[in-house]
Design an enzyme around this catalytic site. Sequence first.
Site, mmCIF file in Angstrom:
data_model
loop_
_atom_site.group_PDB
_atom_site.id
_atom_site.type_symbol
_atom_site.label_atom_id
_atom_site.label_comp_id
_atom_site.label_asym_id
_atom_site.label_seq_id
_atom_site.Cartn_x
_atom_site.Cartn_y
_atom_site.Cartn_z
ATOM 1 N N CYS A 2 0.860 -1.183 0.000
ATOM 2 C CA CYS A 2 0.000 0.000 0.000
ATOM 3 C C CYS A 2 0.893 1.228 0.000
ATOM 4 O O CYS A 2 2.099 1.127 0.194
ATOM 5 C CB CYS A 2 -0.869 0.006 1.245
ATOM 6 S SG CYS A 2 -1.859 -1.485 1.395
ATOM 7 N N ARG A 27 1.578 1.380 -5.944
ATOM 8 C CA ARG A 27 1.714 0.431 -4.835
ATOM 9 C C ARG A 27 0.394 -0.242 -4.477
ATOM 10 O O ARG A 27 0.351 -1.189 -3.692
ATOM 11 C CB ARG A 27 2.245 1.146 -3.582
ATOM 12 C CG ARG A 27 3.569 1.834 -3.786
ATOM 13 C CD ARG A 27 3.996 2.492 -2.504
ATOM 14 N NE ARG A 27 4.263 1.517 -1.472
ATOM 15 C CZ ARG A 27 5.423 0.918 -1.275
ATOM 16 N NH1 ARG A 27 6.439 1.202 -2.054
ATOM 17 N NH2 ARG A 27 5.583 0.041 -0.309
ATOM 18 N N TRP A 74 -3.818 -1.832 -1.464
ATOM 19 C CA TRP A 74 -3.780 -3.069 -2.228
ATOM 20 C C TRP A 74 -4.232 -4.144 -1.245
ATOM 21 O O TRP A 74 -3.524 -4.470 -0.299
ATOM 22 C CB TRP A 74 -2.370 -3.341 -2.724
ATOM 23 C CG TRP A 74 -2.266 -4.528 -3.629
ATOM 24 C CD1 TRP A 74 -2.550 -4.574 -4.958
ATOM 25 C CD2 TRP A 74 -1.819 -5.836 -3.280
ATOM 26 N NE1 TRP A 74 -2.323 -5.831 -5.444
ATOM 27 C CE2 TRP A 74 -1.871 -6.630 -4.442
ATOM 28 C CE3 TRP A 74 -1.390 -6.429 -2.098
ATOM 29 C CZ2 TRP A 74 -1.513 -7.969 -4.458
ATOM 30 C CZ3 TRP A 74 -1.026 -7.767 -2.098
ATOM 31 C CH2 TRP A 74 -1.090 -8.515 -3.283
ATOM 32 N N ASN A 98 0.638 -0.296 6.182
ATOM 33 C CA ASN A 98 1.119 -1.009 5.004
ATOM 34 C C ASN A 98 1.784 -2.296 5.489
ATOM 35 O O ASN A 98 2.611 -2.245 6.400
ATOM 36 C CB ASN A 98 2.137 -0.118 4.273
ATOM 37 C CG ASN A 98 2.739 -0.788 3.061
ATOM 38 O OD1 ASN A 98 2.197 -1.756 2.540
ATOM 39 N ND2 ASN A 98 3.865 -0.281 2.607
ATOM 40 N N GLY A 99 1.408 -3.437 4.915
ATOM 41 C CA GLY A 99 2.018 -4.707 5.339
ATOM 42 C C GLY A 99 0.973 -5.621 5.956
ATOM 43 O O GLY A 99 -0.225 -5.440 5.750
ATOM 44 N N GLU A 501 9.216 -14.092 -20.309
ATOM 45 C CA GLU A 501 8.939 -12.690 -19.970
ATOM 46 C C GLU A 501 7.854 -12.104 -20.889
ATOM 47 O O GLU A 501 6.958 -11.389 -20.424
ATOM 48 C CB GLU A 501 10.247 -11.868 -20.064
ATOM 49 C CG GLU A 501 10.106 -10.365 -20.017
ATOM 50 C CD GLU A 501 9.496 -9.802 -18.740
ATOM 51 O OE1 GLU A 501 9.231 -10.578 -17.806
ATOM 52 O OE2 GLU A 501 9.265 -8.586 -18.692
ATOM 53 N N LYS A 505 4.226 -10.628 -19.611
ATOM 54 C CA LYS A 505 3.757 -9.273 -19.925
ATOM 55 C C LYS A 505 2.337 -9.320 -20.499
ATOM 56 O O LYS A 505 1.500 -8.509 -20.142
ATOM 57 C CB LYS A 505 4.691 -8.595 -20.949
ATOM 58 C CG LYS A 505 5.990 -8.084 -20.382
ATOM 59 C CD LYS A 505 5.763 -6.819 -19.577
ATOM 60 C CE LYS A 505 6.866 -6.545 -18.576
ATOM 61 N NZ LYS A 505 6.992 -7.453 -17.470
ATOM 62 N N GLU A 508 -0.227 -10.231 -17.688
ATOM 63 C CA GLU A 508 -0.516 -9.222 -16.667
ATOM 64 C C GLU A 508 -1.187 -7.974 -17.239
ATOM 65 O O GLU A 508 -1.923 -7.290 -16.537
ATOM 66 C CB GLU A 508 0.729 -8.852 -15.856
ATOM 67 C CG GLU A 508 1.789 -8.096 -16.606
ATOM 68 C CD GLU A 508 2.987 -7.734 -15.735
ATOM 69 O OE1 GLU A 508 2.807 -7.356 -14.578
ATOM 70 O OE2 GLU A 508 4.122 -7.835 -16.240
ATOM 71 N N HIS A 524 6.799 -32.014 -26.493
ATOM 72 C CA HIS A 524 6.504 -32.746 -25.258
ATOM 73 C C HIS A 524 5.194 -32.289 -24.625
ATOM 74 O O HIS A 524 4.995 -32.448 -23.430
ATOM 75 C CB HIS A 524 7.674 -32.593 -24.277
ATOM 76 C CG HIS A 524 8.961 -33.084 -24.854
ATOM 77 N ND1 HIS A 524 9.242 -34.425 -24.977
ATOM 78 C CD2 HIS A 524 10.013 -32.427 -25.399
ATOM 79 C CE1 HIS A 524 10.432 -34.568 -25.561
ATOM 80 N NE2 HIS A 524 10.914 -33.366 -25.826
ATOM 81 N N LYS A 623 3.003 -2.650 -7.732
ATOM 82 C CA LYS A 623 4.391 -2.572 -8.184
ATOM 83 C C LYS A 623 5.366 -3.169 -7.174
ATOM 84 O O LYS A 623 6.336 -3.804 -7.540
ATOM 85 C CB LYS A 623 4.724 -1.092 -8.422
ATOM 86 C CG LYS A 623 6.108 -0.852 -8.962
ATOM 87 C CD LYS A 623 6.090 -0.827 -10.464
ATOM 88 C CE LYS A 623 7.466 -0.710 -11.051
ATOM 89 N NZ LYS A 623 7.570 -1.550 -12.248
HETATM 90 C C1 F6R Z 1 6.098 -7.926 -13.930
HETATM 91 C C2 F6R Z 1 6.698 -7.387 -12.727
HETATM 92 C C3 F6R Z 1 6.856 -8.279 -11.558
HETATM 93 C C4 F6R Z 1 8.117 -7.916 -10.769
HETATM 94 C C5 F6R Z 1 8.189 -8.738 -9.476
HETATM 95 C C6 F6R Z 1 9.481 -8.495 -8.705
HETATM 96 O O1 F6R Z 1 6.060 -6.986 -14.963
HETATM 97 O O2 F6R Z 1 7.031 -6.225 -12.681
HETATM 98 O O3 F6R Z 1 6.850 -9.618 -11.926
HETATM 99 O O4 F6R Z 1 9.238 -8.164 -11.562
HETATM 100 O O5 F6R Z 1 7.087 -8.425 -8.665
HETATM 101 O O6 F6R Z 1 9.611 -7.149 -8.371
HETATM 102 P P1 F6R Z 1 11.017 -6.536 -7.979
HETATM 103 O O7 F6R Z 1 11.897 -6.561 -9.169
HETATM 104 O O8 F6R Z 1 10.693 -5.134 -7.520
HETATM 105 O O9 F6R Z 1 11.561 -7.387 -6.864
#
Ligand code: F6R
Length: 628
Positions: A2, A27, A74, A98-99, A501, A505, A508, A524, A623
């Site tokens: 948060c 966040r 969040w 937060n937490g 990756e 993307k 998400e 497989h 994030k």
């Molecule tokens: C996807 C994304 C997440 C972060 C993951 C780790 O686009 O951004 O998968 O890579 O939550 O976050 P960090 O790098 O901040 O530890």
Amino acid sequence: MCGIVGYIGSGDPKKVILEGLKTLEYRGYDSAGVAILDGNKFKRIRAEGKLSILKEKLESEIFSGHIGIGHTRWATHGKPSERNAHPHSVKGVSIVHNGIIENYADLKESLKDLGTEFLSDTDSELVAHLISAEIDSGKDLFTSVLAILPRLSGAFSILAVSTDQPDEMVAFKNGPPLILGPAKDEIIVASDVQAIIKYTKDVIYLDDFEIAHIVGSKYKIFDKEGKIIAKKIVHIDWSPEQVEKQGYRHFMLKEIFEQPRAVAAAIAPHVDLNHHTVQLSRLGLGGTGVEDLESLNLIKDYQNTVEKLKNVNRIFIVACGTSYYAAMVGKYVIERMAGVPVEVDIASEFRYRNVVIPKDSLFVTISQSGETADTLAALRLVKEMGVPCLSICNVKRSTIDREAHGHLYMNAGAEIGVASTKAFVCTLSLLNILALNIGKIKETISSSEEQKWVREMLSVPSQMEIVLAFDKFFAEASHTLKKFRGFLYMGRGVNYPIALEGALKLKELAYMHAEGYASGEMKHGPLALIDESMCIVMLAPSDELYEKTVSNLEEAKARGGEIISIGTGENTKLRQISEHYLPLPSAAWFVNPILEVIPLQLLAYHMADALGHDVDQPRNLAKSVTVE
Ligand code: F6R
């Protein structure tokens, strides 16, 4: 997960808090709220949904006071709703949190037995009840917070105000970040410097178990026993403009386009432009941790670092999500360039298995935010074992950065879009530099190879500029591509993690089914998925595995899949097999992943946009994942 903002000073708390929350929306963005002093009471206004809804609600509100707290949520405990939104208030006490408070259920039950009524489903409300009870017993706000902390377990940060002391705020950190920005005649407290830099670039990072007691424009910081401690003021070296969109429709698009510059900034400190050699700069592996950063004796540090790296026989890289895929690329590169075996792990798995770390190992964490709970836990676990720990972070002075022995910085600038883009390519660049440097120290690469490969790295930013031109293609193609039932991303070798990756993307951002696979695995199982409703994204650069990749592509084509292939330069074969062929500039094998990921980012971005999704704030995500 948060975002917290608190304000006390002579200005307008509503304005500062709302602007601050806007910068922290990454966040969490399922609900938001404020409690701001008005007369002799904290007036609380909350709203479910994005911050813009709260902003509308606050439009006509005028507050007479100059202190307030705000929060963007969040959800962890209790669904997103107004009643679960922060601040939580009990009598005159209001808190934002937060937490996670891990023992909240037991504490809540015992308060309920005493007749306490709870108005939300959160673990956070409990904190307001506990503080309020202490105040009822005659304590002031600060001593009340101090008194309740030993009863709470988990990783959390709290900011509290009370009508009994209407010019005071108390902030506590154990886990998620909390930063103080003492500006002229005002103090801002926030989860991230982004909410503060507009007012001051000189900030104080609270460490775990520290409490800030703010009275008017003065503050004191205490340890958990209530003893005053002296804290360093840290100067932030980036500007408020970096957290604005600067004409782009979304932060994500701006960040995709910033990538060439970001990569240049990531590698610049570690390469000698005149001699085309590599030398990891300000790594700090020879030191003991963050306190060395300021006073690091660079020459001594470099010698110690070289000594440590020379003896390294195994490397562990641990991370989550996109950062984990970067780690996977790192494995291919380090093993090939430096001949050192590398193990990569998802942090949430690593921390709960019985890891065996041999002597002379190096432990590396990758984290854009530097706050990811599982990655941090893995780092702490390994640090306890006495293993040298290197962090690759974007956010300087984040918890992971501060706790690691050594530091490599992505230098990507603020990454606001929830989906990571520029931090990823900066990490890949740093892993290349790390691999080159270890190879050089261990003499697995010659000096002519070193110079050649440094030159390759130096040309990456301009090659990336060329690849960004695919933006136009995906802006148009996304309208037809969105009809596909699913996407299968494939690649071999160092390109395989990029397939993973790319699929992440798309999942998400576009909320579509997408899978990443090693091309060699297609027979497989996943081949069964392929028909006309499936789009295949094949990474087929001209490397030593190219021929095998083309055979896999033919197999996919024969099953009716629509093919987008990404290869090197003009390639008639790929053009002929594929519905869409995207040529990349010719580059070294370890540079290809950095170039290939750009079209995949653009694909996901434009698909999400075409489907009308919120690109910068995809549903259910945040994030900075500061909870398990
Ligand atoms: C996807 C994304 C997440 C972060 C993951 C780790 O686009 O951004 O998968 O890579 O939550 O976050 P960090 O790098 O901040 O530890």
